[in-house]
Design an enzyme around this catalytic site. Sequence first.
Site, PDB file in Angstrom:
ATOM      1  N   PRO A 165       0.792  -1.222   0.000  1.00 17.10           N
ATOM      2  CA  PRO A 165       0.000   0.000   0.000  1.00 17.10           C
ATOM      3  C   PRO A 165       0.824   1.271   0.000  1.00 17.10           C
ATOM      4  CG  PRO A 165      -0.269  -1.240   2.053  1.00 17.10           C
ATOM      5  CD  PRO A 165       0.671  -1.997   1.218  1.00 17.10           C
ATOM      6  N   GLU A 166       0.583   2.091  -0.995  1.00 20.72           N
ATOM      7  CA  GLU A 166       1.129   3.439  -1.020  1.00 20.72           C
ATOM      8  C   GLU A 166      -0.073   4.378  -0.993  1.00 20.72           C
ATOM      9  OE1 GLU A 166       4.278   3.927  -3.952  1.00 20.72           O
ATOM     10  OE2 GLU A 166       4.789   1.819  -3.787  1.00 20.72           O
ATOM     11  N   LYS A 200       0.864   7.949   3.803  1.00 14.30           N
ATOM     12  CA  LYS A 200       0.417   6.573   3.997  1.00 14.30           C
ATOM     13  C   LYS A 200      -0.157   6.341   5.387  1.00 14.30           C
ATOM     14  CE  LYS A 200       4.442   5.545   1.249  1.00 14.30           C
ATOM     15  NZ  LYS A 200       5.762   4.894   1.258  1.00 14.30           N
TER      16      LYS A 200
END
Length: 332
Positions: free
Chosen positions: A2-3, A61
């Site tokens: 996940p970015e 993030k």
Amino acid sequence: MPELPEVEVVRRGLARWVLGRTIDDVDILDVRSIRRHGLGAEDFAGNLVGARVLDVVRRGKFLWMPLAPPAEAGGTATSGGTSGVAPVALMAHLGMSGQLLVKDAGLPEEKHLRVRLTLSAVDDPDAGPLPQELRFVDQRIFGGLFVTSMVSTTDGHPGGLGESPLPLIPVEASHIARDPLDPAFSFDDFFAKLRRRRTGIKRALLDQGLVSGIGNIYADEALWAAKVHYARPTDVMRRADALRLIDACRDVMLRALDAGGTSFDSLYVNVNGSSGYFERSLNAYGREGEPCTRCAADPLFDSLSLIRREMFMNRSSFSCPRCQPKPRNGRW
DNA sequence: CATTCGTCCTGATAGC
DNA sequence: TGCTATCAGGACGAAT
């Protein structure tokens, strides 16, 4: 992995399903996932049980949910009920493999389920009874949850995309820079800081204190799109090139967001459990040995236009040797 | 202060 | 087959 786009997808999902609900119960299956909550599991749960989710906010993030504290906690600290209690939030970072899943109670536990929050029962007029569990699932345990207090943002604007009405941010995210999709992002500030650095551009892009939300994948994609080599020195970078690069970051992340996030395996799943599919449109990342999609259209295309992979900062960097040439003698 | 490096983690995969 | 080595990598604290 996940970015920013993936975290934003999760944020939107949480806003849809969790906003306004009260946390009835907390179940910690692996204490390592609340490692960053310094005061331990009991304190973590004590801060959450009875609290209500006021908002879902993101910067870079990091993702957090500002909370209305449990009634008795507020009453204990300030019997008058005025704003004497420091605002708190449930902070989340997905790390490498974290997921936040909204699920019906009773569904089988995921193999890597680490924390389960039971939410108040709500019967939605349209959707019917809402799922009652918010599950934090994380294979590699680089991510985690913790409760923390919020402080004023330095620029007086609300925390990132999430449109929090209050200019507050969790202490642990206060050093994180604005991301390129944040309405309060300032290119001039970014460029000024960039020029003061003496490092390579990819290192700078990955430095969340300079610009946030960009990880290894989108860094490589943006550098490819802007035709910039990862080692290009920041202190002599031209303004127009930096602008082109930030525009590329914005563009690639917006396109990923449209696609619902990137996924390379089943590790990343959005808040409702469905995978993204942006990986089909990657131009550099993970394409070692494959032809550069831009150079392939050129009549001069040759083997110099096969995507190369190099180790840099203990991670893989993918780039095109022809349209992202290496610096020669430190000059560009 | 700025910058770099080691650490935290699991599981898939490669190699012997 | 079964073992070990390698890789994936975001953020942070320690070291330089």
